[in-house]
Design a protein around this motif. Structure first.
Motif, PDB file in Angstrom:
ATOM      1  N   GLY A  91       6.529  -0.982  -3.896  1.00 31.22           N
ATOM      2  CA  GLY A  91       5.998  -0.404  -2.761  1.00 31.22           C
ATOM      3  C   GLY A  91       4.597  -1.022  -2.407  1.00 31.22           C
ATOM      4  N   TYR A  92       4.344  -1.041  -1.328  1.00 32.43           N
ATOM      5  CA  TYR A  92       3.049  -1.587  -0.830  1.00 32.43           C
ATOM      6  C   TYR A  92       2.315  -0.701   0.344  1.00 32.43           C
ATOM      7  CZ  TYR A  92       4.781  -3.926   3.361  1.00 32.43           C
ATOM      8  OH  TYR A  92       5.335  -4.321   4.306  1.00 32.43           O
ATOM      9  N   GLY A  93       1.147  -0.410   0.186  1.00 26.24           N
ATOM     10  CA  GLY A  93       0.445   0.237   1.281  1.00 26.24           C
ATOM     11  C   GLY A  93      -0.857  -0.150   1.499  1.00 26.24           C
ATOM     12  N   ILE A  94      -1.345  -0.362   2.761  1.00 28.04           N
ATOM     13  CA  ILE A  94      -2.616  -1.038   3.062  1.00 28.04           C
ATOM     14  C   ILE A  94      -3.372  -0.182   4.056  1.00 28.04           C
ATOM     15  CG2 ILE A  94      -3.852  -2.974   4.308  1.00 28.04           C
ATOM     16  CD1 ILE A  94      -0.813  -4.416   3.758  1.00 28.04           C
ATOM     17  N   ILE A  95      -4.735   0.184   3.496  1.00 26.29           N
ATOM     18  CA  ILE A  95      -5.582   0.950   4.286  1.00 26.29           C
ATOM     19  C   ILE A  95      -6.893   0.361   4.537  1.00 26.29           C
ATOM     20  CG2 ILE A  95      -4.525   3.127   3.387  1.00 26.29           C
ATOM     21  CD1 ILE A  95      -6.791   3.525   1.347  1.00 26.29           C
TER      22      ILE A  95
ATOM     23  N   SER B 200       1.796  15.980 -10.345  1.00 23.56           N
ATOM     24  CA  SER B 200       2.473  16.263  -9.036  1.00 23.56           C
ATOM     25  C   SER B 200       3.817  15.538  -8.753  1.00 23.56           C
ATOM     26  CB  SER B 200       1.525  15.987  -7.977  1.00 23.56           C
ATOM     27  OG  SER B 200       1.017  14.824  -8.127  1.00 23.56           O
ATOM     28  N   GLU B 201       4.752  15.966  -8.094  1.00 25.01           N
ATOM     29  CA  GLU B 201       5.973  15.344  -7.852  1.00 25.01           C
ATOM     30  C   GLU B 201       5.680  14.573  -6.608  1.00 25.01           C
ATOM     31  OE1 GLU B 201       8.969  18.562  -7.634  1.00 25.01           O
ATOM     32  OE2 GLU B 201       8.477  19.292  -9.396  1.00 25.01           O
ATOM     33  N   LYS B 202       6.855  13.537  -6.522  1.00 31.89           N
ATOM     34  CA  LYS B 202       6.643  12.724  -5.411  1.00 31.89           C
ATOM     35  C   LYS B 202       6.498  13.316  -4.051  1.00 31.89           C
ATOM     36  CE  LYS B 202       8.788   8.669  -7.652  1.00 31.89           C
ATOM     37  NZ  LYS B 202       7.764   7.756  -7.727  1.00 31.89           N
ATOM     38  N   GLY B 203       7.421  14.094  -3.851  1.00 37.19           N
ATOM     39  CA  GLY B 203       7.340  14.932  -2.405  1.00 37.19           C
ATOM     40  C   GLY B 203       6.081  15.351  -1.917  1.00 37.19           C
TER      41      GLY B 203
ATOM     42  N   ASP C 270       8.349   4.604  -2.881  1.00 34.82           N
ATOM     43  CA  ASP C 270       7.609   3.662  -3.803  1.00 34.82           C
ATOM     44  C   ASP C 270       6.296   3.229  -2.659  1.00 34.82           C
ATOM     45  OD1 ASP C 270       9.397   2.653  -6.036  1.00 34.82           O
ATOM     46  OD2 ASP C 270      10.529   3.165  -3.998  1.00 34.82           O
ATOM     47  N   ALA C 271       6.440   3.224  -1.341  1.00 34.72           N
ATOM     48  CA  ALA C 271       5.294   2.967  -0.276  1.00 34.72           C
ATOM     49  C   ALA C 271       4.558   4.100  -0.299  1.00 34.72           C
ATOM     50  CB  ALA C 271       6.108   2.596   1.142  1.00 34.72           C
ATOM     51  N   ALA C 272       5.035   5.346  -0.385  1.00 31.85           N
ATOM     52  CA  ALA C 272       4.110   6.574  -0.408  1.00 31.85           C
ATOM     53  C   ALA C 272       3.222   6.409  -1.834  1.00 31.85           C
ATOM     54  CB  ALA C 272       4.803   7.821  -0.576  1.00 31.85           C
ATOM     55  N   ASP C 273       3.760   6.102  -2.887  1.00 29.09           N
ATOM     56  CA  ASP C 273       3.118   5.827  -4.047  1.00 29.09           C
ATOM     57  C   ASP C 273       2.187   4.829  -3.761  1.00 29.09           C
ATOM     58  OD1 ASP C 273       4.749   7.828  -5.262  1.00 29.09           O
ATOM     59  OD2 ASP C 273       5.654   6.660  -6.536  1.00 29.09           O
TER      60      ASP C 273
END
Length: 169
Positions: free
Chosen positions: A19-23, A122-125, A145-148
């Motif tokens: 997963g990837y996320g960009i801010i 905490s859980e994934k949701g 994975d992206a949320a993570d």
């Protein structure tokens, strides 16, 4: 329009799904840029899967030009084979970031969860819902994975305000 102060690439290491996320961080405001996942096929040879991770991550770095990267550290795996494969993928991730001269910061899963939800187990949701709210998203970030990965980027954003939790590579 204010100039962006920094762009953070968050990475949730994985072998089958990375997963990837960009801010973007503009002063104390955070804006969502992009998120997604790199997928590899289970039946492909391991070197080919690692090459795909390397190539696609390099393309993401070239496209978005992050000024920093936050990578989640490995945690305990029950399956040794999975742990080795994720470790190999993580090595490729770190190598790619270093090759592209992106500063690397690392966080444990506990640190990430604690920074996002205030609770280290905490859980994934819950992570998905909180990231959706923090980033003003209309839909739940998928895959998990992206949320993570967005959560890892968020954790780094917060640690910049309260240093001491990150381990720089």
């Amino acid at each position: 329009m204010p100039k962006r102060a920094s762009r953070i690439l968050g990475i949730d290491p994985g072998f089958g799904t990375l997963g990837y996320g960009i801010i973007d961080v503009v002063t104390s405001r955070v804006e969502l840029v992009s998120y997604g996942a790199i997928y590899t096929k289970p039946r492909e040879p391991i070197p080919d899967r690692l090459l795909k991770i390397y190539s696609e991550l390099k393309n993401i770095i070239d496209k978005y030009s992050p000024s920093e990267a936050a990578v989640e550290e490995l945690f305990f795996f029950r399956n040794v084979t999975t742990a080795i494969q994720v470790g190999e993928a993580r090595g490729v991730i770190l190598l790619t970031l270093r090759e592209k001269e992106v500063p690397i910061f690392e966080y444990t899963p506990h640190q990430v969860k604690q920074s996002v939800t205030g609770y280290g187990r905490s859980e994934k949701g819950q992570i998905q819902r909180v990231m959706m709210k923090f980033l003003g998203m209309k839909e739940t970030p998928k895959p998990d994975d992206a949320a993570d990965a967005l959560a890892v980027a968020w954790c780094h954003f917060l640690s910049r305000s309260f240093p001491g939790g990150a381990r720089k590579r």
